[in-house]
Motif scaffolding. Sequence first.
Motif, PDB file in Angstrom:
ATOM      1  N   ALA A  11       0.821  -1.219   0.000  1.00 20.58           N
ATOM      2  CA  ALA A  11       0.000   0.000   0.000  1.00 20.58           C
ATOM      3  C   ALA A  11       0.852   1.266   0.000  1.00 20.58           C
ATOM      4  N   ALA A  12       1.992   1.230   0.667  1.00 21.74           N
ATOM      5  CA  ALA A  12       2.875   2.399   0.679  1.00 21.74           C
ATOM      6  C   ALA A  12       3.428   2.681  -0.715  1.00 21.74           C
ATOM      7  N   MET A  13       3.754   1.628  -1.457  1.00 22.63           N
ATOM      8  CA  MET A  13       4.248   1.821  -2.830  1.00 22.63           C
ATOM      9  C   MET A  13       3.145   2.372  -3.723  1.00 22.63           C
ATOM     10  N   VAL A  14       1.930   1.910  -3.524  1.00 21.54           N
ATOM     11  CA  VAL A  14       0.798   2.434  -4.293  1.00 21.54           C
ATOM     12  C   VAL A  14       0.689   3.933  -4.065  1.00 21.54           C
ATOM     13  N   ARG A  15       0.729   4.360  -2.818  1.00 24.67           N
ATOM     14  CA  ARG A  15       0.615   5.792  -2.494  1.00 24.67           C
ATOM     15  C   ARG A  15       1.804   6.568  -3.066  1.00 24.67           C
ATOM     16  N   ALA A  16       3.001   6.015  -2.953  1.00 24.34           N
ATOM     17  CA  ALA A  16       4.186   6.702  -3.482  1.00 24.34           C
ATOM     18  C   ALA A  16       4.056   6.931  -4.981  1.00 24.34           C
ATOM     19  N   PHE A  17       3.609   5.917  -5.717  1.00 25.96           N
ATOM     20  CA  PHE A  17       3.500   6.073  -7.162  1.00 25.96           C
ATOM     21  C   PHE A  17       2.279   6.879  -7.583  1.00 25.96           C
ATOM     22  N   GLU A  18       1.280   6.998  -6.703  1.00 26.54           N
ATOM     23  CA  GLU A  18       0.176   7.916  -6.989  1.00 26.54           C
ATOM     24  C   GLU A  18       0.695   9.346  -7.068  1.00 26.54           C
ATOM     25  N   VAL A  19       1.660   9.655  -6.226  1.00 23.33           N
ATOM     26  CA  VAL A  19       2.236  11.003  -6.214  1.00 23.33           C
ATOM     27  C   VAL A  19       3.392  11.112  -7.204  1.00 23.33           C
ATOM     28  N   LEU A  20       4.373  10.225  -7.103  1.00 23.86           N
ATOM     29  CA  LEU A  20       5.581  10.336  -7.912  1.00 23.86           C
ATOM     30  C   LEU A  20       5.397   9.872  -9.351  1.00 23.86           C
ATOM     31  N   GLY A  21       4.382   9.058  -9.596  1.00 25.85           N
ATOM     32  CA  GLY A  21       4.173   8.524 -10.931  1.00 25.85           C
ATOM     33  C   GLY A  21       3.512   9.488 -11.897  1.00 25.85           C
ATOM     34  N   LYS A  22       3.001  10.598 -11.384  1.00 21.88           N
ATOM     35  CA  LYS A  22       2.375  11.576 -12.275  1.00 21.88           C
ATOM     36  C   LYS A  22       3.454  12.348 -13.020  1.00 21.88           C
ATOM     37  N   ARG A  23       3.165  12.592 -14.275  1.00 27.09           N
ATOM     38  CA  ARG A  23       4.129  13.325 -15.088  1.00 27.09           C
ATOM     39  C   ARG A  23       4.493  14.638 -14.417  1.00 27.09           C
ATOM     40  N   TRP A  24       5.744  14.957 -14.417  1.00 27.66           N
ATOM     41  CA  TRP A  24       6.365  16.170 -13.912  1.00 27.66           C
ATOM     42  C   TRP A  24       6.694  16.131 -12.428  1.00 27.66           C
ATOM     43  N   ASN A  25       5.951  15.387 -11.599  1.00 23.53           N
ATOM     44  CA  ASN A  25       6.181  15.454 -10.156  1.00 23.53           C
ATOM     45  C   ASN A  25       7.615  15.082  -9.770  1.00 23.53           C
ATOM     46  N   GLY A  26       8.110  13.981 -10.270  1.00 20.77           N
ATOM     47  CA  GLY A  26       9.467  13.572  -9.951  1.00 20.77           C
ATOM     48  C   GLY A  26      10.492  14.579 -10.433  1.00 20.77           C
ATOM     49  N   MET A  27      10.249  15.140 -11.613  1.00 19.28           N
ATOM     50  CA  MET A  27      11.194  16.116 -12.156  1.00 19.28           C
ATOM     51  C   MET A  27      11.184  17.412 -11.348  1.00 19.28           C
ATOM     52  N   ILE A  28      10.008  17.834 -10.898  1.00 19.26           N
ATOM     53  CA  ILE A  28       9.916  19.029 -10.057  1.00 19.26           C
ATOM     54  C   ILE A  28      10.694  18.803  -8.763  1.00 19.26           C
ATOM     55  N   LEU A  29      10.478  17.651  -8.153  1.00 19.31           N
ATOM     56  CA  LEU A  29      11.187  17.344  -6.911  1.00 19.31           C
ATOM     57  C   LEU A  29      12.689  17.270  -7.136  1.00 19.31           C
ATOM     58  N   SER A  30      13.095  16.734  -8.265  1.00 21.97           N
ATOM     59  CA  SER A  30      14.514  16.638  -8.590  1.00 21.97           C
ATOM     60  C   SER A  30      15.142  18.024  -8.736  1.00 21.97           C
ATOM     61  N   VAL A  31      14.440  18.933  -9.388  1.00 16.66           N
ATOM     62  CA  VAL A  31      14.945  20.305  -9.534  1.00 16.66           C
ATOM     63  C   VAL A  31      15.031  20.972  -8.168  1.00 16.66           C
ATOM     64  N   LEU A  32      13.993  20.800  -7.345  1.00 16.65           N
ATOM     65  CA  LEU A  32      13.981  21.438  -6.029  1.00 16.65           C
ATOM     66  C   LEU A  32      14.999  20.820  -5.072  1.00 16.65           C
ATOM     67  N   ALA A  33      15.448  19.605  -5.367  1.00 22.73           N
ATOM     68  CA  ALA A  33      16.494  18.984  -4.546  1.00 22.73           C
ATOM     69  C   ALA A  33      17.803  19.773  -4.662  1.00 22.73           C
ATOM     70  N   GLN A  34      17.931  20.581  -5.710  1.00 23.04           N
ATOM     71  CA  GLN A  34      19.120  21.414  -5.904  1.00 23.04           C
ATOM     72  C   GLN A  34      19.013  22.729  -5.136  1.00 23.04           C
ATOM     73  N   GLY A  35      17.841  22.997  -4.564  1.00 29.54           N
ATOM     74  CA  GLY A  35      17.617  24.213  -3.789  1.00 29.54           C
ATOM     75  C   GLY A  35      16.309  24.862  -4.173  1.00 29.54           C
ATOM     76  N   PRO A  36      15.833  25.796  -3.338  1.00 25.13           N
ATOM     77  CA  PRO A  36      14.567  26.479  -3.625  1.00 25.13           C
ATOM     78  C   PRO A  36      14.611  27.174  -4.983  1.00 25.13           C
TER      79      PRO A  36
END
Length: 115
Positions: A11-36
């Motif tokens: 169930a935790a993986m289902v929830r993670a991919f509900e958020v991270l599996g949407k187009r752009w979400n992972g990329m946005i988080l990746s950019v923000l990992a470099q700073g605000p």
Amino acid sequence: MTEHEVRACDAAMVRAFEVLGKRWNGMILSVLAQGPAAFSELRRALGTISDSMLSDRLSELASAGLIERSVDPGPPVAVSYGLTASGRGLAPAFDLLAGWARQSLGGAAPAAAER
């Protein structure tokens, strides 16, 4: 496990991919990992994302507790987005995923501006 046993997805993986599996979400988080970053900086970093899609994704990620919106009253007023502690907790997973992609998917993807 016998061939007739039903497998279940965690169930935790289902929830993670509900958020991270949407187009752009992972990329946005990746950019923000470099700073605000400001909205316009995010849009440039992501390339072809529309303003409305970026706004929707930022709201969704904020609702999930992964990013936070900060407003500097200025003048001029400045809005930036950054990772929360929960969002920063994804950094090791993104590092592993990027390493896997470089090794298993034939190198780096084209830069966002080239898409």
